[in-house]
Write an enzyme that holds these catalytic residues in place. Structure first.
Site, mmCIF file in Angstrom:
data_model
loop_
_atom_site.group_PDB
_atom_site.id
_atom_site.type_symbol
_atom_site.label_atom_id
_atom_site.label_comp_id
_atom_site.label_asym_id
_atom_site.label_seq_id
_atom_site.Cartn_x
_atom_site.Cartn_y
_atom_site.Cartn_z
ATOM 1 N N TYR A 273 18.444 -18.709 23.067
ATOM 2 C CA TYR A 273 18.723 -18.075 21.772
ATOM 3 C C TYR A 273 17.522 -17.303 21.232
ATOM 4 O O TYR A 273 17.617 -16.701 20.158
ATOM 5 C CB TYR A 273 19.193 -19.142 20.771
ATOM 6 C CG TYR A 273 20.532 -19.714 21.152
ATOM 7 C CD1 TYR A 273 21.705 -19.225 20.592
ATOM 8 C CD2 TYR A 273 20.628 -20.703 22.126
ATOM 9 C CE1 TYR A 273 22.944 -19.722 20.979
ATOM 10 C CE2 TYR A 273 21.861 -21.199 22.524
ATOM 11 C CZ TYR A 273 23.011 -20.700 21.948
ATOM 12 O OH TYR A 273 24.245 -21.188 22.356
ATOM 13 N N HIS A 436 41.217 -16.568 24.218
ATOM 14 C CA HIS A 436 39.802 -16.942 24.248
ATOM 15 C C HIS A 436 39.185 -16.594 25.602
ATOM 16 O O HIS A 436 38.132 -15.939 25.671
ATOM 17 C CB HIS A 436 39.648 -18.440 23.981
ATOM 18 C CG HIS A 436 38.256 -18.948 24.195
ATOM 19 N ND1 HIS A 436 37.306 -18.956 23.203
ATOM 20 C CD2 HIS A 436 37.639 -19.449 25.300
ATOM 21 C CE1 HIS A 436 36.163 -19.434 23.676
ATOM 22 N NE2 HIS A 436 36.343 -19.744 24.953
ATOM 23 N N GLU A 437 39.836 -17.027 26.683
ATOM 24 C CA GLU A 437 39.280 -16.784 28.010
ATOM 25 C C GLU A 437 39.289 -15.289 28.355
ATOM 26 O O GLU A 437 38.359 -14.783 28.985
ATOM 27 C CB GLU A 437 40.050 -17.580 29.071
ATOM 28 C CG GLU A 437 40.016 -19.090 28.882
ATOM 29 C CD GLU A 437 38.612 -19.672 28.880
ATOM 30 O OE1 GLU A 437 37.667 -18.999 29.359
ATOM 31 O OE2 GLU A 437 38.439 -20.795 28.374
ATOM 32 N N HIS A 440 36.277 -13.474 27.134
ATOM 33 C CA HIS A 440 35.149 -13.499 28.067
ATOM 34 C C HIS A 440 35.274 -12.361 29.077
ATOM 35 O O HIS A 440 34.309 -11.649 29.375
ATOM 36 C CB HIS A 440 35.129 -14.820 28.835
ATOM 37 C CG HIS A 440 34.688 -16.009 28.053
ATOM 38 N ND1 HIS A 440 33.413 -16.141 27.552
ATOM 39 C CD2 HIS A 440 35.349 -17.144 27.704
ATOM 40 C CE1 HIS A 440 33.306 -17.308 26.922
ATOM 41 N NE2 HIS A 440 34.469 -17.932 27.001
ATOM 42 N N GLU A 464 31.445 -16.927 23.572
ATOM 43 C CA GLU A 464 32.537 -17.811 23.143
ATOM 44 C C GLU A 464 33.289 -17.243 21.937
ATOM 45 O O GLU A 464 34.468 -17.536 21.740
ATOM 46 C CB GLU A 464 31.975 -19.195 22.790
ATOM 47 C CG GLU A 464 31.264 -19.910 23.927
ATOM 48 C CD GLU A 464 32.159 -20.137 25.131
ATOM 49 O OE1 GLU A 464 33.390 -20.230 24.976
ATOM 50 O OE2 GLU A 464 31.618 -20.220 26.254
ATOM 51 N N HIS A 568 31.881 -31.096 29.331
ATOM 52 C CA HIS A 568 30.633 -30.349 29.274
ATOM 53 C C HIS A 568 29.406 -31.229 29.529
ATOM 54 O O HIS A 568 28.328 -30.703 29.818
ATOM 55 C CB HIS A 568 30.509 -29.643 27.929
ATOM 56 C CG HIS A 568 31.592 -28.638 27.703
ATOM 57 N ND1 HIS A 568 32.885 -29.007 27.393
ATOM 58 C CD2 HIS A 568 31.597 -27.280 27.765
ATOM 59 C CE1 HIS A 568 33.626 -27.918 27.255
ATOM 60 N NE2 HIS A 568 32.877 -26.872 27.480
ATOM 61 N N ARG A 577 26.546 -23.466 21.839
ATOM 62 C CA ARG A 577 27.195 -22.154 21.846
ATOM 63 C C ARG A 577 28.513 -22.189 21.085
ATOM 64 O O ARG A 577 28.906 -21.205 20.459
ATOM 65 C CB ARG A 577 27.448 -21.709 23.283
ATOM 66 C CG ARG A 577 28.391 -22.606 24.070
ATOM 67 C CD ARG A 577 28.556 -22.190 25.520
ATOM 68 N NE ARG A 577 27.297 -22.271 26.251
ATOM 69 C CZ ARG A 577 27.174 -21.931 27.536
ATOM 70 N NH1 ARG A 577 28.214 -21.480 28.201
ATOM 71 N NH2 ARG A 577 26.012 -22.043 28.136
#
EC number: 3.4.-.-
Length: 670
Positions: A273, A436-437, A440, A464, A568, A577
């Protein structure tokens, strides 16, 4: 030292400027030094020209200065030679050539790595797992070799872009010990395999997978004991086999980080970041403090409704809420219990899952629907290879990782290869996940012209946020009506309808915020050694109780490893994120709605078919990782920071309503 030479160069320039002598700018100097010398020459010559040559002072300009200048040529050459000694590495042009070769080889190696990981994720076998380890080893060894090469360049005089690339290359958290690097890859693959292949078995011998079986129970059952069984069985299946392996993985990751000069692996993760002085945690803590009052109101309201449903012997109206009652295996989002907490049950419902089934939607049509939205705002349609190579349903003949994900195969422009892996079910929640995907994927497609090093989001949270920003429009009643999924809803609905819809959205977005924050707070402390393996589980639950206000439904000990029940953790995917994204997406949406000319409350905005909004989004996406994220944030929102004011504005009507509902409740859980 460079500033000292500037003084001498100014003196020499005065003597040489009008002599007709051509200033030497030898190739041995870096391009940056040559540029600076040239600019200095031009500045001084302009000044001399103004004072002397342009005022008719020919004797001054040509004769007197010329003879003195000739005597100073040798001094000028000596200054140049001195500057050469300051540079012992190749010049910027050579560095740029090296970077060009690096970026192309990196692209090829990333493509090879993506192929190996895709094969394992869509067909879990020992053979494919071994290939992932081998490819990971190859990439790591190559990266370490190139890192050492990159460190030989003195980048101090290089342009910002070249400096940025070298900064990315010369930062590593990998160990130079090949055996340790291989062990890291092997443990990571094994942890993911445990997560993806574990099942929970009934006394009858029937064994249930996480998706769709156990997740389905958590989402739909309202039987307290059955929910407890599903919640506990998953954690008992995956946690104990992972715990020791995870502790070993952490130790190895830290050794690699420390070998490269970092205190621990958490420092490297936060470094993505680019926050000065490692202030990422300070920033997200500040954002959380501003949104916590809204979450606290939502928590109190939901706690009361759950107590009414399950009884006060199961759910007290004060304190923490049992973690298995939120309709989600991890209590990260609560939208599956909307039927329990709906404020005004007589209002029309907006869940279009049944309508999708009635209208014959299948996974392919759901993906085509998402694609149509992106195309409507001027972004690209999915290439044919996307449809040929993606995995959008769960195959029956092999084990796969069902967790939805988007993949970039580091194609060259014109030879596009991007994919999504997902075990799609026909419902509104998965329709949102697809958007959402695909967000990306649109990011991948838009920055495909960038150097390989820059083919990433401005920071991980940006990646994201993109698809979720689109989903904010998709989930509005207005949009669902436009695409024919919502019927019997006419015109603008009243306050009760709006509160229902805002609460449903809050169960997904606001409820998630503390979960999105605490996952990496736990891991940062694990990496730093503040949380040791013998306290993994205790400290996990301390954080969940502190931030989410929830508790385990049964006693848990440090023999358990409940963090491993969340994908995760075993996959080693940084999680902050998502917290960043769940705040930033509302900033993005507010900016895009203004660009689209939306007039009305933010929660009613739909940017569908707005090319102006799409152009603004595309401008930001095209930057990739070429600039620090505050610049990308400013490009789309006009702000250079993460600001929760947009999410608070979005839910302002709901928060006001919740405060009224909770006026007699005891807020909080401490």
């Amino acid at each position: 030292m460079w500033n000292v030479w500037k003084i001498w160069l100014c003196f020499g320039a005065v003597l040489l400027s009008c002599s007709g002598y051509t200033w030497p700018l030898p190739d041995q100097l870096s391009a940056a030094q040559q540029r600076e010398l040239k600019e200095l020459q031009e500045d001084v010559e302009t000044e001399i020209s103004d004072i002397c040559c342009n005022n008719g002072l020919k004797r001054c300009c040509v004769e007197t200065k010329k003879s003195l200048a000739e005597r100073k040529i040798e001094e000028w050459k000596e200054l140049i030679d001195s500057l050469k000694e300051l540079k012992s590495t190749p010049d910027e042009e050579k560095a740029m050539k090296w970077l060009e070769e690096y970026n192309e080889e990196l692209r090829q190696r990333q493509a090879k790595s993506a192929e190996a990981n895709w094969a394992q994720s869509t067909n879990i076998t020992d053979e494919n797992a071994a290939k992932v380890v081998d490819v990971t080893m190859e990439l790591t060894k190559w990266s370490l070799k190139k890192m050492e090469e990159g460190k030989k360049f003195d980048t101090s005089g290089f342009s910002d872009d070249v400096k940025r690339q070298f900064g990315m290359i010369t930062k590593s958290g990998s160990s130079s010990d090949e055996e340790k690097t291989r062990k890291v890859a092997e443990i990571g693959t094994e942890l993911e395999k445990i997560y993806s292949t574990s099942t929970a078995c009934l006394p009858s011998g029937t064994c249930l997978k996480l998706d769709p079986d156990l997740e389905g129970i958590l989402a739909k059952s309202r039987d307290y004991d059955r929910l407890t069984w599903a919640w506990l069985s998953w954690r008992d299946a995956v946690g104990p086999p992972m715990k020791d392996k995870y502790a070993e993985w952490v130790a190895l990751m830290n050794e690699g980080a420390q070998e490269n000069g970092y205190a621990d692996k958490g420092v490297i993760w936060r470094g993505a970041y680019e926050m000065p002085n490692d202030t990422l945690e300070e920033m997200v803590d500040g954002v959380w403090e501003k949104v916590k009052p809204l979450y606290t109101q939502l928590h109190a309201y939901v706690r009361r409704k759950l107590s009414e449903t399950y009884g006060e012997d199961k759910v007290l109206t004060t304190g923490h809420i049992p973690a298995h009652l939120f309709g989600n295996m991890w209590a990260q989002q609560w939208n599956n219990i909307y039927d329990i907490v709906v404020p005004f049950p007589d209002q029309p419902a907006i869940d279009v899952s049944d309508t999708m089934v009635e209208q014959g939607y299948d996974p392919l049509r759901m993906f085509k629907t998402a694609e149509a939205f992106f195309v409507s705002i001027g972004l690209r349609p999915m290439p044919q290879t996307f449809w040929d190579k993606s995995m959008i349903t769960r195959p029956d003949d092999r084990e796969v990782v069902c967790h939805g994900s988007a993949w970039d195969f580091y194609h060259l422009p014109g030879d596009t290869d991007v994919r999504i892996k997902m075990c799609t079910k026909v419902n509104q929640e998965d329709l949102q996940t697809i958007h959402h995907e695909m967000g990306h994927v649109e990011y991948y497609l838009t920055y495909e012209d960038q150097k390989t090093l820059y083919r990433g989001g401005a920071n991980p949270g940006f990646h994201e946020a993109v698809g979720d920003t689109i989903a904010l429009s998709v989930n509005t009643p207005g949009h669902l009506k436009k695409i024919g999924l919502l019927q019997n809803i006419e015109g603008n609905q009243g306050t009760e309808f709006q509160i229902n819809e805002l609460l449903k959205m809050a169960l997904s977005k606001v409820a998630f915020l503390p979960f999105g924050l605490l996952i990496d707070k736990w891991r940062w402390r694990v990496f730093s050694g503040d949380i040791t393996p013998d306290k993994f589980n205790t400290e996990w639950w301390n954080l969940r109780m502190k931030y989410q206000g929830i508790k385990p439904p049964v006693e848990r000990t440090d023999e358990d490893f409940d963090p491993g029940a969340k994908y995760h953790i075993p996959s080693g995917t940084p999680y902050i994120r998502y917290f960043f994204s769940f705040v930033a997406q509302f900033q993005f949406q507010q900016a895009l709605c203004e660009e689209a000319g939306h007039d009305g409350p933010l929660h009613t905005c739909d940017i569908y078919q707005s090319k102006k909004a799409g152009a603004k989004l595309k401008n930001m996406l095209s930057m990739g990782e070429s600039k620090p994220w505050p610049e990308a944030m400013k490009a789309i929102t006009g702000q250079d920071k993460l600001d929760p004011s947009a999410i608070l504005k979005y839910f302002e009507p709901l928060e006001k309503w919740l405060r009224e509902q909770n006026k007699n409740e005891e807020l909080g859980w401490e």
